[in-house]
Design a protein around this motif. Structure first.
Motif, PDB file in Angstrom:
ATOM      1  N   UNK A   1      20.638 -62.909  61.174  1.00 52.86           N
ATOM      2  CA  UNK A   1      20.050 -62.057  62.203  1.00 52.86           C
ATOM      3  C   UNK A   1      19.934 -60.643  61.658  1.00 52.86           C
ATOM      4  N   UNK A   2      19.002 -59.879  62.192  1.00 51.86           N
ATOM      5  CA  UNK A   2      18.827 -58.477  61.809  1.00 51.86           C
ATOM      6  C   UNK A   2      17.780 -57.847  62.710  1.00 51.86           C
ATOM      7  N   UNK A   3      17.809 -56.527  62.792  1.00 55.04           N
ATOM      8  CA  UNK A   3      16.761 -55.790  63.496  1.00 55.04           C
ATOM      9  C   UNK A   3      15.518 -55.772  62.612  1.00 55.04           C
TER      10      UNK A   3
ATOM     11  N   UNK B   1      21.120 -71.865  69.500  1.00 50.25           N
ATOM     12  CA  UNK B   1      22.469 -71.681  70.049  1.00 50.25           C
ATOM     13  C   UNK B   1      22.753 -70.214  70.323  1.00 50.25           C
ATOM     14  N   UNK B   2      22.263 -69.339  69.426  1.00 46.52           N
ATOM     15  CA  UNK B   2      22.463 -67.907  69.619  1.00 46.52           C
ATOM     16  C   UNK B   2      21.755 -67.427  70.877  1.00 46.52           C
ATOM     17  N   UNK B   3      20.541 -67.941  71.104  1.00 47.25           N
ATOM     18  CA  UNK B   3      19.800 -67.564  72.311  1.00 47.25           C
ATOM     19  C   UNK B   3      20.545 -68.001  73.562  1.00 47.25           C
ATOM     20  N   UNK B   4      21.043 -69.222  73.555  1.00 49.10           N
ATOM     21  CA  UNK B   4      21.753 -69.711  74.722  1.00 49.10           C
ATOM     22  C   UNK B   4      23.080 -68.984  74.918  1.00 49.10           C
ATOM     23  N   UNK B   5      23.732 -68.596  73.815  1.00 44.28           N
ATOM     24  CA  UNK B   5      25.018 -67.903  73.919  1.00 44.28           C
ATOM     25  C   UNK B   5      24.860 -66.533  74.558  1.00 44.28           C
ATOM     26  N   UNK B   6      23.719 -65.871  74.328  1.00 47.27           N
ATOM     27  CA  UNK B   6      23.500 -64.532  74.893  1.00 47.27           C
ATOM     28  C   UNK B   6      22.822 -64.589  76.256  1.00 47.27           C
ATOM     29  N   UNK B   7      22.362 -65.762  76.676  1.00 46.92           N
ATOM     30  CA  UNK B   7      21.706 -65.893  77.978  1.00 46.92           C
ATOM     31  C   UNK B   7      22.741 -66.231  79.051  1.00 46.92           C
ATOM     32  N   UNK B   8      22.428 -65.869  80.282  1.00 43.50           N
ATOM     33  CA  UNK B   8      23.312 -66.203  81.400  1.00 43.50           C
ATOM     34  C   UNK B   8      23.388 -67.707  81.574  1.00 43.50           C
TER      35      UNK B   8
ATOM     36  N   UNK C   1      23.793 -61.203  77.766  1.00 45.48           N
ATOM     37  CA  UNK C   1      25.206 -60.918  77.991  1.00 45.48           C
ATOM     38  C   UNK C   1      25.983 -61.108  76.697  1.00 45.48           C
ATOM     39  N   UNK C   2      27.104 -60.417  76.582  1.00 41.26           N
ATOM     40  CA  UNK C   2      28.013 -60.631  75.473  1.00 41.26           C
ATOM     41  C   UNK C   2      28.596 -62.038  75.606  1.00 41.26           C
ATOM     42  N   UNK C   3      28.577 -62.851  74.548  1.00 40.37           N
ATOM     43  CA  UNK C   3      29.026 -64.249  74.673  1.00 40.37           C
ATOM     44  C   UNK C   3      30.519 -64.398  74.980  1.00 40.37           C
ATOM     45  N   UNK C   4      31.313 -63.357  74.757  1.00 37.90           N
ATOM     46  CA  UNK C   4      32.751 -63.446  75.011  1.00 37.90           C
ATOM     47  C   UNK C   4      33.153 -62.716  76.290  1.00 37.90           C
ATOM     48  N   UNK C   5      32.768 -61.432  76.390  1.00 40.63           N
ATOM     49  CA  UNK C   5      33.192 -60.640  77.554  1.00 40.63           C
ATOM     50  C   UNK C   5      32.256 -60.798  78.740  1.00 40.63           C
TER      51      UNK C   5
ATOM     52  N   UNK D   1      26.847 -58.654  69.605  1.00 37.24           N
ATOM     53  CA  UNK D   1      27.000 -59.916  70.331  1.00 37.24           C
ATOM     54  C   UNK D   1      26.608 -61.097  69.455  1.00 37.24           C
ATOM     55  N   UNK D   2      25.551 -60.959  68.670  1.00 40.88           N
ATOM     56  CA  UNK D   2      25.132 -62.044  67.782  1.00 40.88           C
ATOM     57  C   UNK D   2      26.186 -62.322  66.713  1.00 40.88           C
TER      58      UNK D   2
END
Length: 612
Positions: free
Chosen positions: A109-111, A132-139, A156-160, A201-202
């Motif tokens: 990943x990168x900007x 998986x990354x997309x789903x992890x950051x999605x609600x 969203x942050x996948x942990x917090x 988050x990623x």
């Protein structure tokens, strides 16, 4: 034995997963070894299909199904159709790396947009767990969006589970994506904090890591989405500053260069195949050497001529990409720094009435006519100086003057003197690669007491062809200080004697004369238009013929041409001559990634930005 080796290779890879990225290279080598085990009296040779892409056999091949590996297809080749076991060996060896290169492990990943504040920033993810990354950051409760359609998501942050941003996301499933892998793009608000929080988050998603420089484009190349020429053109397009650079990069992306080089490669490979066929079967079939070698040489001569014409382009492509070099030279206090500031539209150099203010080279980059131009303001030249710093500055001025594509000589119009101008022109001649070089080689190694040394600076070469005469622009500055009768005298002096003096000493391609004032700006527009015309004359061919854009391409084309010339000139037996054809194929294949590609990857991709 073939089945045993193929099975042994699979088992070795399964035992050591870290070696899986080398799977295709290893298998290609194993296949080649296996083919050699087959008894020569057999009617067929078994080989992997993907290693035979460059095998110029115009006859049909008998395909068999996929064997043991979904990514490998094999072919049986009839010996009497393929023409040469020698050629088969060479093709398999030379293509062991290129047809199915190793794929990178992991998801990156990168900007992708430039760093800084903006309305929108794009963060890109590529690899097997991109979804998986997309789903992890999605609600929770959301699903993957429809491929290639923009979808609004709350990130969203996948942990917090902290709210990060509302963003547009786009999912590009493999293989129809830029890299050939699954890609997800997050189009977020372009503030520093937002981008940083999304990247952070990623980093928490298992299997993701930050991309290296140019790794997205490198993966596109390794997965067969683009070739090396396209990869280099993408980088040129990203860094394009002018419309001329943009047009050149887009032309290369379109495939015009690849088509030309591939044509030459296939032509030379055909010559190689015909010679090899004669070596293997000429005697048994009663074929005379001249029946094969003479037609091949005739066709090779045509290819050689085309290569020479392509290389004799005056380095226009490199000049468009890197910019032409323009050097301002003249005696101290002639107004060179003032002129540079006007051309740059900013105070790039210090201006003072004290002669010798400029000690080092001051370079600015401007655009003229859609092409880049690098302008050097140099220390004033005079034969005698007692200042060590000024002496070093004059040496650097001489080096810049010698490598310039356009030479601008700035003189003080209010102090024209035929004797002094003649001495100054002789000074320029002594540091130039003109017709008087024999005088320098015979013993005149330095100029004045500042000891300009030709041997020391012999590595400086103009970017244009050395056969071209370098144009000279003569600027008569400070015309605002002249009275009307002096203006007439200056004009008469210039027309009658000044051009002749410079031609006698410098032998330029052309001399353009401009009278101007850096104080009143009179004559500036005419000067800029004159320099623009010279730039266009050097780099704008006015046609769609592909130009060589990089030193790497030129070096490989020169090596290809030299190998082809050795084949044409060789008096060796024909089985020795064929090696030069093989080398010619190898050199031209390296341009777009056909041979020994691993050695070039770092060079090609090291100048890319992180997110590309």
């Amino acid at each position: 034995k073939f089945v045993f080796i193929r099975k042994e290779s699979e088992e070795a890879l399964n035992r050591d997963p870290d070696r899986r990225k080398h799977k295709y290279n290893m298998l290609a080598i194993k296949f080649f070894i296996a083919a050699l085990f087959i008894i020569k009296s057999n009617s067929f040779i078994l080989a992997p299909q993907h290693t035979l892409n460059s095998f110029c056999c115009q006859k049909p091949m008998l395909h068999v199904g996929k064997i043991l590996d979904a990514n490998s297809k094999f072919v049986f080749i009839r010996k009497d159709l393929c023409g040469s076991l020698t050629m088969l060996k060479s093709v398999l060896q030379n293509n062991a790396h290129s047809p199915a290169p190793p794929k990178y492990e992991g998801t990156i990943y990168a900007q992708s947009t430039p760093p800084g504040i903006g309305g929108v920033a794009v963060v890109r993810v590529s690899g097997p767990v991109a979804s998986n990354a997309l789903m992890a950051l999605s609600r929770s409760g959301t699903s993957l969006p429809k491929p290639r359609y923009a979808s609004l998501r709350t990130l969203e942050d996948p942990q917090s589970k902290e709210f990060l941003d509302k963003a547009l996301v786009i999912f590009f499933p493999a293989p129809k994506s830029f890299t050939g892998e699954d890609i997800v793009e997050f189009h977020v608000h372009g503030g520093h904090a937002v981008v940083a929080s999304v990247c952070n988050a990623l980093s928490k998603v298992p299997g993701l890591r930050l991309a290296e420089r140019g790794e997205f484009t490198k993966r596109a190349f390794l997965n067969g989405r683009i070739d090396l020429l396209e990869a280099e053109a993408i980088n040129d397009l990203i860094h394009a500053e002018t419309s001329g650079q943009q047009r050149q990069a887009l032309k290369q992306i379109s495939g015009i260069h690849r088509a030309l080089y591939m044509k030459w490669r296939n032509d030379i490979l055909r010559y190689y195949a015909h010679i090899n066929a004669y070596i293997d079967y000429g005697e048994s079939e009663g074929i005379e050497e001249n029946d094969v070698v003479v037609p091949v040489r005739q066709q090779a001569a045509k290819t050689l001529t085309e290569l020479r014409q392509h290389l004799a382009d005056g380095r226009r492509g490199e000049s468009i990409r890197d910019g032409l070099q323009c050097t301002l030279v003249g005696p101290p206090n002639a107004g060179k720094s003032s002129l540079l500031n006007i051309l740059a539209a900013r105070p790039a150099a210090i201006v003072s009435s004290i002669p010798g203010t400029t000690r080092d080279i001051v370079q600015v980059r401007i655009q003229l006519g859609g092409f880049p131009l690098n302008i050097d303001d140099t220390a004033g030249l005079r034969e005698v100086s007692v200042d060590e710093i000024e002496i070093e500055g004059m040496k650097r001025s001489a080096a810049s003057f010698r490598k310039a594509d356009i030479r601008v000589i700035v003189l003080d119009a209010s102090a024209l003197n035929e004797t002094e101008i003649g001495s100054f022109a002789d000074l320029l001649n002594s540091i130039d690669d003109g017709e008087d070089i024999a005088v320098l080689e015979a013993g005149k190694k330095s100029t004045g007491n500042w000891h300009w040394n030709r041997d020391r600076y012999c590595s400086f070469q103009p970017t244009v062809s050395t056969n071209d005469r370098i144009p000279v622009v003569l600027v008569l500055n400070k015309i605002d200080m002249l009275k009307s009768e002096q203006m007439d005298e200056t004009e008469n002096f210039n027309v009658a004697r000044l051009k002749a003096l410079l031609r006698d000493h410098l032998h330029p391609d052309d001399i353009s004369v401009f009278r101007l004032s850096c104080v009143t700006r009179e004559g500036i527009e005419e000067l800029m238009q004159g320099i623009e015309n010279l730039v266009k004359k050097k780099v704008d061919t006015g046609d769609d013929a592909p130009l060589i854009t990089r030193a790497r391409h030129r070096e490989l084309l020169n090596k290809c041409m030299d190998s082809l010339q050795r084949f044409m000139d060789s008096q060796m037996p024909v089985d020795a001559q064929v090696e030069d054809l093989r080398m010619a194929v190898e050199y031209i294949s390296k341009i777009f990634g056909g041979s020994d590609i691993e050695d070039m990857l770092e060079i090609v991709f090291r100048d890319f930005c992180i997110g590309k």
